[in-house]
Design an enzyme around this catalytic site. Sequence first.
Site, mmCIF file in Angstrom:
data_model
loop_
_atom_site.group_PDB
_atom_site.id
_atom_site.type_symbol
_atom_site.label_atom_id
_atom_site.label_comp_id
_atom_site.label_asym_id
_atom_site.label_seq_id
_atom_site.Cartn_x
_atom_site.Cartn_y
_atom_site.Cartn_z
ATOM 1 N N THR A 1 0.832 -1.220 0.000
ATOM 2 C CA THR A 1 0.000 0.000 0.000
ATOM 3 C C THR A 1 0.856 1.256 0.000
ATOM 4 O OG1 THR A 1 -0.137 -0.153 2.408
ATOM 5 C CG2 THR A 1 -1.977 -1.050 1.162
ATOM 6 N N GLY A 2 2.123 1.113 0.272
ATOM 7 C CA GLY A 2 3.008 2.279 0.265
ATOM 8 C C GLY A 2 3.597 2.485 -1.125
ATOM 9 N N TYR B 1 -7.637 -7.693 10.722
ATOM 10 C CA TYR B 1 -6.859 -6.535 11.177
ATOM 11 C C TYR B 1 -6.943 -6.410 12.705
ATOM 12 C CZ TYR B 1 -5.330 -1.598 11.341
ATOM 13 O OH TYR B 1 -4.671 -0.425 11.610
ATOM 14 N N THR C 1 -6.126 8.678 11.800
ATOM 15 C CA THR C 1 -5.148 9.725 11.503
ATOM 16 C C THR C 1 -5.224 10.059 10.016
ATOM 17 O OG1 THR C 1 -3.743 8.803 13.221
ATOM 18 C CG2 THR C 1 -2.686 10.318 11.689
HETATM 19 P P1 NAD Z 1 -0.327 2.468 4.936
HETATM 20 O O1 NAD Z 1 -1.079 1.379 4.289
HETATM 21 O O2 NAD Z 1 -0.216 3.789 4.249
HETATM 22 O O3 NAD Z 1 1.160 1.998 5.283
HETATM 23 C C1 NAD Z 1 1.496 0.658 5.592
HETATM 24 C C2 NAD Z 1 2.850 0.363 4.966
HETATM 25 O O4 NAD Z 1 3.226 -0.982 5.281
HETATM 26 C C3 NAD Z 1 2.831 0.463 3.441
HETATM 27 O O5 NAD Z 1 3.966 1.160 3.001
HETATM 28 C C4 NAD Z 1 2.849 -0.986 2.992
HETATM 29 O O6 NAD Z 1 3.404 -1.147 1.712
HETATM 30 C C5 NAD Z 1 3.650 -1.632 4.098
HETATM 31 N N1 NAD Z 1 3.399 -3.066 4.235
HETATM 32 C C6 NAD Z 1 2.195 -3.690 4.325
HETATM 33 N N2 NAD Z 1 2.377 -5.010 4.454
HETATM 34 C C7 NAD Z 1 3.722 -5.224 4.471
HETATM 35 C C8 NAD Z 1 4.531 -6.375 4.571
HETATM 36 N N3 NAD Z 1 4.001 -7.599 4.683
HETATM 37 N N4 NAD Z 1 5.874 -6.223 4.529
HETATM 38 C C9 NAD Z 1 6.439 -4.997 4.402
HETATM 39 N N5 NAD Z 1 5.714 -3.868 4.291
HETATM 40 C C10 NAD Z 1 4.366 -3.991 4.328
HETATM 41 O O7 NAD Z 1 -0.955 2.658 6.396
HETATM 42 P P2 NAD Z 1 -0.687 3.776 7.472
HETATM 43 O O8 NAD Z 1 -1.928 4.550 7.637
HETATM 44 O O9 NAD Z 1 0.565 4.469 7.178
HETATM 45 O O10 NAD Z 1 -0.506 2.874 8.778
HETATM 46 C C11 NAD Z 1 0.775 2.575 9.305
HETATM 47 C C12 NAD Z 1 0.623 1.772 10.591
HETATM 48 O O11 NAD Z 1 -0.131 2.523 11.547
HETATM 49 C C13 NAD Z 1 -0.093 0.446 10.408
HETATM 50 O O12 NAD Z 1 0.520 -0.526 11.227
HETATM 51 C C14 NAD Z 1 -1.494 0.733 10.901
HETATM 52 O O13 NAD Z 1 -2.101 -0.422 11.403
HETATM 53 C C15 NAD Z 1 -1.235 1.749 11.997
HETATM 54 N N6 NAD Z 1 -2.431 2.597 12.208
HETATM 55 C C16 NAD Z 1 -2.736 3.593 11.326
HETATM 56 C C17 NAD Z 1 -3.876 4.351 11.542
HETATM 57 C C18 NAD Z 1 -4.269 5.481 10.604
HETATM 58 O O14 NAD Z 1 -5.317 6.104 10.834
HETATM 59 N N7 NAD Z 1 -3.488 5.812 9.603
HETATM 60 C C19 NAD Z 1 -4.707 4.081 12.624
HETATM 61 C C20 NAD Z 1 -4.377 3.041 13.467
HETATM 62 C C21 NAD Z 1 -3.225 2.319 13.273
#
Ligand code: NAD
Length: 434
Positions: free
Chosen positions: A145-146, A253, A283
């Site tokens: 997703t990144g 999740y 966020t």
């Molecule tokens: P996002 O999807 O933008 O980022 C997640 C990143 O992890 C991406 O770059 C993706 O490519 C990478 N990724 C996913 N699976 C992977 C794997 N198996 N190996 C290596 N890389 C992997 O999400 P975000 O909003 O940036 O969230 C980041 C973290 O914060 C997550 O752990 C999420 O659960 C936590 N979080 C975010 C929010 C929010 O509102 N953004 C809220 C609660 C928790």
Amino acid sequence: MTSSTVQSIRTLDKSGNDITSVGFQRFGFDCEVSLDVLRSLYLRPHYVTTANEDKTERVDTKESNDPAPSTNGGYAAYQSKSIYHPQSHSISYTTLSRFPPVKLLPQAGRKRVLVTGGAGFVGSHLVDRLMLLGHDVTVLDNFFTGSKTSVSHWVGHPNFELVRHDVVEPFMIECDQIYHLACPASPVHYQFNAVKTIKTSFQGTLNMLGLAKRTKARFLLTSTSEVYGDPEVHPQHEDYWGHVNPIGPRACYDEGKRVAETLTYGFHNQDGVDVRVARIFNTYGPRMNPFDGRVVSNFIVQALRGEDLTVYGDGTQTRSFQYIHDLVDGLIALMNSDETRPVNLGNGDEFTILEFAHLVRDIVEDVKRTDDGIASPRRVNIIHEGLPKDDPQKRRPDTSRAKASLEWQPRWTVRMGLEEMVRYYKAKMAEGSL
Ligand code: NAD
Ligand code: UDP
């Protein structure tokens, strides 16, 4: 946009004071940086106040004689450029050959930091801050997703490394701190492959905890408010055990993060691994994937495109929205504090989703009028669609623990953050990538 309009854009905190920097000086880890410097990494130059100063021109034109760049201005010179060519529907990138100034830290204060998921939304902002502060940063990401573009402005910097790797496979590196973020976060993305999501949460966290154990690195897990499920307690404090459907569509999740927390405390209690757990509430901010289906990105993109805003259900469910810079402050504070219990990080300003749709629509109209002098030809409608299964009915963090242990409180109002995010998406539309 005229420069006089730029000067009129002010960012005020919850007490009405100007926000000119983010971060703090606490726990022996100085993490304060200028807001303009950060913005220069994601907003167009005309929104970055110091980028408009004469200094910028000097840096641009006298490249070879450029003295050490000032930390007060001239940041446009450090921005990557992308130009959209509508006729050929192509885009040209100018990659950076120079980087924004980063702090020069003594060896003892310089940490080797691993950020898993560092190419994602939250991760990329954390990486920006750690890089500007002068640390050695390695990003581990499988780009599910990144995106590489979210950290491309650091590629080539001697303090930075980008590694394509899936955390479900073991990984070895010497490091002092691990921020473990890797995991898809939007319901659309984490439900796309539920088995992979729970595997990432379990196996990925197991691998990273193993690494922390071997290297004696401090480990921070980004957990989530979803561990509280559809809560029966409001607001949610850290001692609440939650109300999660273990076989519903969100379980991969929610239960994934719950087991990740269990693993984290298992390693802490059995093996003495130094751990931190952040429970992050909703966020938002620039670099959020505009198509990941989350409510903030959906509403802004819909309003900018003149499409109807889609409220799921009757819109009485609530969420509390935190701006990205507050979250990064909280994550860094937690990592460097002595607090080993789980800590909620979120903004207490709670909205029903219907109220939020109205707010986003108003802000998009305001920003278009202020920046472009364009009044929207018609107001977009707010329409209702089906409510997804197990959608939590209410959510608001109790952040008293973060306040007591970390001296942390959110500073950004939802409006200020939304205005900045609208400007970011507007720029993406102008360059043709949205
Ligand atoms: P996002 O999807 O933008 O980022 C997640 C990143 O992890 C991406 O770059 C993706 O490519 C990478 N990724 C996913 N699976 C992977 C794997 N198996 N190996 C290596 N890389 C992997 O999400 P975000 O909003 O940036 O969230 C980041 C973290 O914060 C997550 O752990 C999420 O659960 C936590 N979080 C975010 C929010 C929010 O509102 N953004 C809220 C609660 C928790
Ligand atoms: N939502 C909505 N319209 C959208 C996207 C989401 O009404 O276009 C609702 C969703 O049903 C939920 C809330 O907004 O009640 C937050 O959804 P999001 O996916 O952003 O995060 P989460 O449900 O994980 O908090």
